[in-house]
Design a protein around this motif. Structure first.
Motif, PDB file in Angstrom:
ATOM      1  N   THR A 111      37.553  31.893  30.432  1.00  0.00           N
ATOM      2  CA  THR A 111      38.868  32.378  32.064  1.00  0.00           C
ATOM      3  C   THR A 111      40.246  32.256  30.659  1.00  0.00           C
ATOM      4  OG1 THR A 111      39.103  30.123  32.066  1.00  0.00           O
ATOM      5  CG2 THR A 111      37.222  31.623  32.780  1.00  0.00           C
ATOM      6  N   LYS A 158      41.785  29.539  30.729  1.00  0.00           N
ATOM      7  CA  LYS A 158      42.362  27.759  31.554  1.00  0.00           C
ATOM      8  C   LYS A 158      42.963  27.679  30.456  1.00  0.00           C
ATOM      9  CE  LYS A 158      40.032  25.710  34.909  1.00  0.00           C
ATOM     10  NZ  LYS A 158      40.959  26.352  35.572  1.00  0.00           N
ATOM     11  N   VAL A 166      40.542  33.245  46.226  1.00  0.00           N
ATOM     12  CA  VAL A 166      39.941  31.710  44.938  1.00  0.00           C
ATOM     13  C   VAL A 166      38.798  31.008  45.622  1.00  0.00           C
ATOM     14  CG1 VAL A 166      41.344  29.458  45.165  1.00  0.00           C
ATOM     15  CG2 VAL A 166      42.963  31.516  44.643  1.00  0.00           C
ATOM     16  N   GLU A 167      38.394  30.800  47.126  1.00  0.00           N
ATOM     17  CA  GLU A 167      37.498  30.553  47.118  1.00  0.00           C
ATOM     18  C   GLU A 167      36.203  31.112  46.625  1.00  0.00           C
ATOM     19  OE1 GLU A 167      37.425  29.698  51.092  1.00  0.00           O
ATOM     20  OE2 GLU A 167      35.288  29.623  51.545  1.00  0.00           O
ATOM     21  N   HIS A 187      36.252  30.644  42.274  1.00  0.00           N
ATOM     22  CA  HIS A 187      36.395  29.770  42.046  1.00  0.00           C
ATOM     23  C   HIS A 187      35.086  28.988  42.355  1.00  0.00           C
ATOM     24  CE1 HIS A 187      40.693  27.886  41.456  1.00  0.00           C
ATOM     25  NE2 HIS A 187      41.104  28.884  41.245  1.00  0.00           N
ATOM     26  N   VAL A 222      38.942  32.354  37.122  1.00  0.00           N
ATOM     27  CA  VAL A 222      40.427  31.981  37.932  1.00  0.00           C
ATOM     28  C   VAL A 222      40.277  33.244  38.524  1.00  0.00           C
ATOM     29  CG1 VAL A 222      40.613  30.266  36.350  1.00  0.00           C
ATOM     30  CG2 VAL A 222      40.906  33.071  35.553  1.00  0.00           C
ATOM     31  N   ASP A 272      45.513  30.133  40.577  1.00  0.00           N
ATOM     32  CA  ASP A 272      45.326  29.136  39.119  1.00  0.00           C
ATOM     33  C   ASP A 272      46.901  29.877  38.295  1.00  0.00           C
ATOM     34  OD1 ASP A 272      42.904  28.334  38.429  1.00  0.00           O
ATOM     35  OD2 ASP A 272      41.692  29.880  39.899  1.00  0.00           O
TER      36      ASP A 272
END
Ligand SMILES: O=C(COP(=O)(O)O)N(O)CCCCO
Ligand code: NA
Ligand SMILES: [Zn+2]
Length: 307
Positions: free
Chosen positions: A4, A6, A120-121, A124, A129, A169
């Motif tokens: 990802t 992140k 998003v739900e 995730h 992301v 994100d």
């Protein structure tokens, strides 16, 4: 491996570099980009638009990216660019993408929030992301067309509320860029005051810059010199991109500069070699042109080498 954004955004957020997000449509483009990132030891996002999925078919793109990882050992983020609805985002999450964009920027604020929260739900829950967009780019590219008048820049207060309520994100913002090769009618300019305000309001949210191609004059000239006709093409000066990376921009989207580099090379080869008809003879140099362009961006604009 497939990763990802992140980790790479955490680093980019507290440094002065940004990660290149390059659009891919076929084998040579993927190979050129990946070779450049491997040589620069840079973080990399390969992004696929809906148009690219239609053109190459999802299975081919997925296997080409897996092959790139096998061949180089690079960590690569595979990202859906400009997902229009929940369905395509869900499909890409299910296909193994590590990042998806839900572009709700054409909807009213509350609808953009609702749609983004839904994505998003789901994302995730599957370790993926999400990038969303607030504010409208202008410009024409593929099926992304926003009437100049309706182009509205991102409001810093709205951005804070949006991120808070959606849990997204990263956030694509509008500060004067647009898609394609004709970004400015007058002198190029970005709203850096607005960027700084947005970054101040949401300091922990990685920001994304769309429409970040420079449309380098040398490639416009080269296209035009070998049978092309794109007079007046103009993009974002590279020093503005480098500056934006110092104020929260962590992801820089580049498609048009790759297209110009590749197309100029193919036009040149075909014009200079009228008797050739082996596709490798012009797709090879096209791949090299992609690699050179991406290496230049990573090294001299994004400052992401060795990050
Ligand atoms: O923001 C960008 C790229 O912008 P640019 O046209 O400046 O390369 N993209 O999201 C790529 C556009 C995909 C449809 O062609
Ligand atoms: Na940065
Ligand atoms: Zn875009």
């Amino acid at each position: 491996a497939l990763v990802t954004t992140k980790e790479m955004f955490e680093k980019a957020l507290k440094s002065d570099f940004a990660v290149g997000a390059f659009n891919v449509n076929n084998m040579e483009i993927i190979q050129g980009i990946v070779e450049a990132a491997a040589e620069e030891k840079a973080p990399l996002i390969l992004q696929v638009s809906a148009g690219a999925r239609k053109y190459a078919k999802p299975a081919y793109l997925m296997k080409l990216v897996e092959a790139a990882i096998l061949d180089t050992g690079l960590d690569i983020c595979l990202h859906l660019d400009h997902g229009e609805d929940f369905e395509i985002c869900k499909k890409c999450v299910d296909d193994g993408f590590t990042s998806v964009m839900i572009d709700g920027s054409k909807h009213p604020f509350e609808e953009n929030i609702r749609l983004t929260k839904e994505v998003v739900e789901y994302a995730h829950a599957h370790g993926v992301v999400v990038e969303a967009e607030l504010g409208k780019l202008a410009g024409v590219e593929d099926n992304i067309k926003v009437d100049q008048k309706a182009a509205t820049y991102t409001d810093p207060e709205e951005a804070a509320e949006f991120v808070e309520r959606t849990g997204v994100d990263s956030l694509a913002i509008a500060i004067g860029t647009s898609h394609g090769a004709y970004k400015f009618s007058g002198d190029p300019s970005l709203d850096f005051e607005r960027l700084k305000k947005i970054h101040e309001m949401i300091p922990n949210t990685p920001l994304v810059l769309h429409g970040a191609s420079t449309v380098l004059p040398e490639f416009v000239d080269k296209c035009n010199a070998y049978g092309g006709s794109i007079p007046g093409a103009k993009g974002v000066p590279e020093d503005m991109i480098t500056e934006a990376a110092k104020h929260g921009i962590c992801k820089v989207n580049i498609d048009t500069d790759l297209r110009l580099a590749m197309t100029a090379e193919v036009r040149k080869y075909l014009q200079e070699n009228p008797s050739d008809f082996d596709p490798r003879k012009y797709l090879g140099p096209a791949r090299d042109a992609i690699k050179a362009m991406v290496q230049h961006k990573i090294k001299n604009v994004l400052k992401a080498s060795g990050q």
